[in-house]
Design a protein around this motif. Sequence first.
Motif, PDB file in Angstrom:
ATOM      1  N   ASP A 163      43.649  -3.800 -51.193  1.00  6.92           N
ATOM      2  CA  ASP A 163      43.108  -4.090 -52.517  1.00  6.92           C
ATOM      3  C   ASP A 163      41.717  -4.718 -52.430  1.00  6.92           C
ATOM      4  O   ASP A 163      40.812  -4.363 -53.197  1.00  6.92           O
ATOM      5  CB  ASP A 163      44.045  -5.039 -53.279  1.00  6.92           C
ATOM      6  CG  ASP A 163      45.326  -4.345 -53.713  1.00  6.92           C
ATOM      7  OD1 ASP A 163      45.296  -3.122 -53.930  1.00  6.92           O
ATOM      8  OD2 ASP A 163      46.351  -5.043 -53.829  1.00  6.92           O
ATOM      9  N   TRP A 166      39.202  -2.137 -51.722  1.00  6.02           N
ATOM     10  CA  TRP A 166      38.899  -1.344 -52.924  1.00  6.02           C
ATOM     11  C   TRP A 166      37.876  -2.084 -53.797  1.00  6.02           C
ATOM     12  O   TRP A 166      36.924  -1.476 -54.291  1.00  6.02           O
ATOM     13  CB  TRP A 166      40.182  -1.096 -53.726  1.00  6.02           C
ATOM     14  CG  TRP A 166      39.922  -0.330 -54.984  1.00  6.02           C
ATOM     15  CD1 TRP A 166      39.794   1.024 -55.116  1.00  6.02           C
ATOM     16  CD2 TRP A 166      39.718  -0.871 -56.304  1.00  6.02           C
ATOM     17  NE1 TRP A 166      39.535   1.359 -56.422  1.00  6.02           N
ATOM     18  CE2 TRP A 166      39.485   0.217 -57.172  1.00  6.02           C
ATOM     19  CE3 TRP A 166      39.727  -2.161 -56.828  1.00  6.02           C
ATOM     20  CZ2 TRP A 166      39.255   0.039 -58.537  1.00  6.02           C
ATOM     21  CZ3 TRP A 166      39.492  -2.333 -58.186  1.00  6.02           C
ATOM     22  CH2 TRP A 166      39.266  -1.244 -59.026  1.00  6.02           C
ATOM     23  N   PHE A 167      38.071  -3.384 -53.992  1.00  5.62           N
ATOM     24  CA  PHE A 167      37.111  -4.162 -54.783  1.00  5.62           C
ATOM     25  C   PHE A 167      35.730  -4.129 -54.134  1.00  5.62           C
ATOM     26  O   PHE A 167      34.705  -4.025 -54.823  1.00  5.62           O
ATOM     27  CB  PHE A 167      37.585  -5.620 -54.920  1.00  5.62           C
ATOM     28  CG  PHE A 167      38.545  -5.842 -56.059  1.00  5.62           C
ATOM     29  CD1 PHE A 167      38.068  -5.981 -57.353  1.00  5.62           C
ATOM     30  CD2 PHE A 167      39.907  -5.912 -55.837  1.00  5.62           C
ATOM     31  CE1 PHE A 167      38.943  -6.202 -58.417  1.00  5.62           C
ATOM     32  CE2 PHE A 167      40.792  -6.125 -56.882  1.00  5.62           C
ATOM     33  CZ  PHE A 167      40.320  -6.270 -58.181  1.00  5.62           C
ATOM     34  N   LYS A 168      35.705  -4.187 -52.820  1.00  6.39           N
ATOM     35  CA  LYS A 168      34.425  -4.139 -52.099  1.00  6.39           C
ATOM     36  C   LYS A 168      33.726  -2.809 -52.341  1.00  6.39           C
ATOM     37  O   LYS A 168      32.503  -2.756 -52.544  1.00  6.39           O
ATOM     38  CB  LYS A 168      34.678  -4.350 -50.609  1.00  6.39           C
ATOM     39  CG  LYS A 168      33.409  -4.501 -49.779  1.00  6.39           C
ATOM     40  CD  LYS A 168      33.763  -4.821 -48.333  1.00  6.39           C
ATOM     41  CE  LYS A 168      32.511  -4.986 -47.487  1.00  6.39           C
ATOM     42  NZ  LYS A 168      32.832  -5.308 -46.074  1.00  6.39           N
ATOM     43  N   GLU A 169      34.492  -1.739 -52.344  1.00  2.43           N
ATOM     44  CA  GLU A 169      33.926  -0.407 -52.592  1.00  2.43           C
ATOM     45  C   GLU A 169      33.384  -0.296 -54.015  1.00  2.43           C
ATOM     46  O   GLU A 169      32.500   0.525 -54.281  1.00  2.43           O
ATOM     47  CB  GLU A 169      34.991   0.660 -52.359  1.00  2.43           C
ATOM     48  CG  GLU A 169      35.408   0.797 -50.899  1.00  2.43           C
ATOM     49  CD  GLU A 169      36.607   1.710 -50.730  1.00  2.43           C
ATOM     50  OE1 GLU A 169      37.172   2.139 -51.772  1.00  2.43           O
ATOM     51  OE2 GLU A 169      37.005   1.982 -49.576  1.00  2.43           O
ATOM     52  N   GLN A 170      33.916  -1.101 -54.933  1.00  2.00           N
ATOM     53  CA  GLN A 170      33.436  -1.093 -56.317  1.00  2.00           C
ATOM     54  C   GLN A 170      32.179  -1.945 -56.502  1.00  2.00           C
ATOM     55  O   GLN A 170      31.636  -2.033 -57.603  1.00  2.00           O
ATOM     56  CB  GLN A 170      34.532  -1.604 -57.269  1.00  2.00           C
ATOM     57  CG  GLN A 170      35.870  -0.907 -57.145  1.00  2.00           C
ATOM     58  CD  GLN A 170      35.756   0.608 -57.215  1.00  2.00           C
ATOM     59  OE1 GLN A 170      35.186   1.151 -58.177  1.00  2.00           O
ATOM     60  NE2 GLN A 170      36.295   1.292 -56.217  1.00  2.00           N
ATOM     61  N   GLY A 171      31.742  -2.560 -55.398  1.00  2.00           N
ATOM     62  CA  GLY A 171      30.513  -3.337 -55.462  1.00  2.00           C
ATOM     63  C   GLY A 171      30.696  -4.835 -55.624  1.00  2.00           C
ATOM     64  O   GLY A 171      29.711  -5.567 -55.805  1.00  2.00           O
ATOM     65  N   TYR A 172      31.929  -5.321 -55.551  1.00  2.00           N
ATOM     66  CA  TYR A 172      32.184  -6.751 -55.699  1.00  2.00           C
ATOM     67  C   TYR A 172      32.036  -7.470 -54.352  1.00  2.00           C
ATOM     68  O   TYR A 172      32.373  -6.914 -53.298  1.00  2.00           O
ATOM     69  CB  TYR A 172      33.591  -6.999 -56.235  1.00  2.00           C
ATOM     70  CG  TYR A 172      33.784  -6.563 -57.668  1.00  2.00           C
ATOM     71  CD1 TYR A 172      33.361  -7.377 -58.723  1.00  2.00           C
ATOM     72  CD2 TYR A 172      34.377  -5.332 -57.968  1.00  2.00           C
ATOM     73  CE1 TYR A 172      33.532  -6.968 -60.042  1.00  2.00           C
ATOM     74  CE2 TYR A 172      34.547  -4.927 -59.282  1.00  2.00           C
ATOM     75  CZ  TYR A 172      34.130  -5.748 -60.311  1.00  2.00           C
ATOM     76  OH  TYR A 172      34.291  -5.348 -61.609  1.00  2.00           O
ATOM     77  N   LEU A 226      41.023  -4.169 -65.253  1.00  2.00           N
ATOM     78  CA  LEU A 226      40.922  -3.062 -64.294  1.00  2.00           C
ATOM     79  C   LEU A 226      41.284  -1.705 -64.876  1.00  2.00           C
ATOM     80  O   LEU A 226      41.607  -0.773 -64.133  1.00  2.00           O
ATOM     81  CB  LEU A 226      41.823  -3.356 -63.075  1.00  2.00           C
ATOM     82  CG  LEU A 226      41.612  -4.708 -62.376  1.00  2.00           C
ATOM     83  CD1 LEU A 226      42.624  -4.869 -61.251  1.00  2.00           C
ATOM     84  CD2 LEU A 226      40.175  -4.812 -61.852  1.00  2.00           C
ATOM     85  N   LYS A 229      44.543  -0.171 -63.657  1.00  2.00           N
ATOM     86  CA  LYS A 229      44.761   0.208 -62.257  1.00  2.00           C
ATOM     87  C   LYS A 229      45.846  -0.677 -61.652  1.00  2.00           C
ATOM     88  O   LYS A 229      45.812  -1.907 -61.757  1.00  2.00           O
ATOM     89  CB  LYS A 229      43.477   0.065 -61.436  1.00  2.00           C
ATOM     90  CG  LYS A 229      43.704   0.334 -59.945  1.00  2.00           C
ATOM     91  CD  LYS A 229      42.441   0.186 -59.144  1.00  2.00           C
ATOM     92  CE  LYS A 229      42.716   0.280 -57.653  1.00  2.00           C
ATOM     93  NZ  LYS A 229      43.392   1.536 -57.261  1.00  2.00           N
TER      94      LYS A 229
END
Length: 286
Positions: A163, A166-172, A226, A229
Amino acid sequence: MASLTTVPHSACFLSKTQLSESRPARVSFRPRPGTCFLQRGSFRAARGIRNMPRKAAVVAATTAEKPKKRYPGEAKGFVEEMRFVAMKLHTRDQAKEGEKEVKGPEERAVTKWEPSVDGYLRFLVDSKLVYDTLERIVEDSAFPFYAEFRNTGLERSEKLAKDLEWFKEQGYNIPEPSSPGVTYAHHLKELSETDPPAFICHFYNVYFAHSAGGRMIGKKVAEKLLDNKELEFYKWDGELPQLLQNVRDKLNKVAENWTREEKDHCLEETEKSFKYSGDILRLILS
């Protein structure tokens, strides 16, 4: 008012011979020195044990006077005792059995929460540290019975790692663990080495709370932040009810070897478990 019959003090526990030979001399409402008193109803009870051997009669009387104390949930196993104590520490907004007054924002109904993505990320990071610690403890097994709780299917560390990726991939930006998670992880490590019953209390509450109220929190936060999600944190490989039952059985088996004092000590740790978990949960609203 029931009449009272005077009986010599030495005859308070009557043998078969004494019952057959003794006859009440007179009825009196005023006690005389050195006497004990039996209500007439007591003579009827005494007749019921008249044919018992004296030893059996005394044991029966003692048992009737001192019944074994039953703890809430005890008949179903120790996990039910833990559940009973834990539910009382919920608020009525959180559970119908709850008795605690609402004090912090995280104790309100989830529908009233106003979460933030940054706060939710801090919650996930600190939660991962706690699960990392729990899973490492049972893997290292400072006490042999900890090994019973390896690979239960309830483990969350790998799920949380996915998880956060995934957040990292969203730019967070993924933060470092904060004080609530670090403090709780340290406490768990210390307990696991010095106080197994207290540690088991935390183990139970962390995993079982997430499988119940934690799932509801995840759903509501996903709706607000989210776009619905579902994170891996809220997914299990296998049927969750069966996974939980397997762990219940293991916990009950371990507790069978505990004294009542050890069980009570475990239950007393529940409030601390709620405090540490509540500090982490509060991060969602920060």
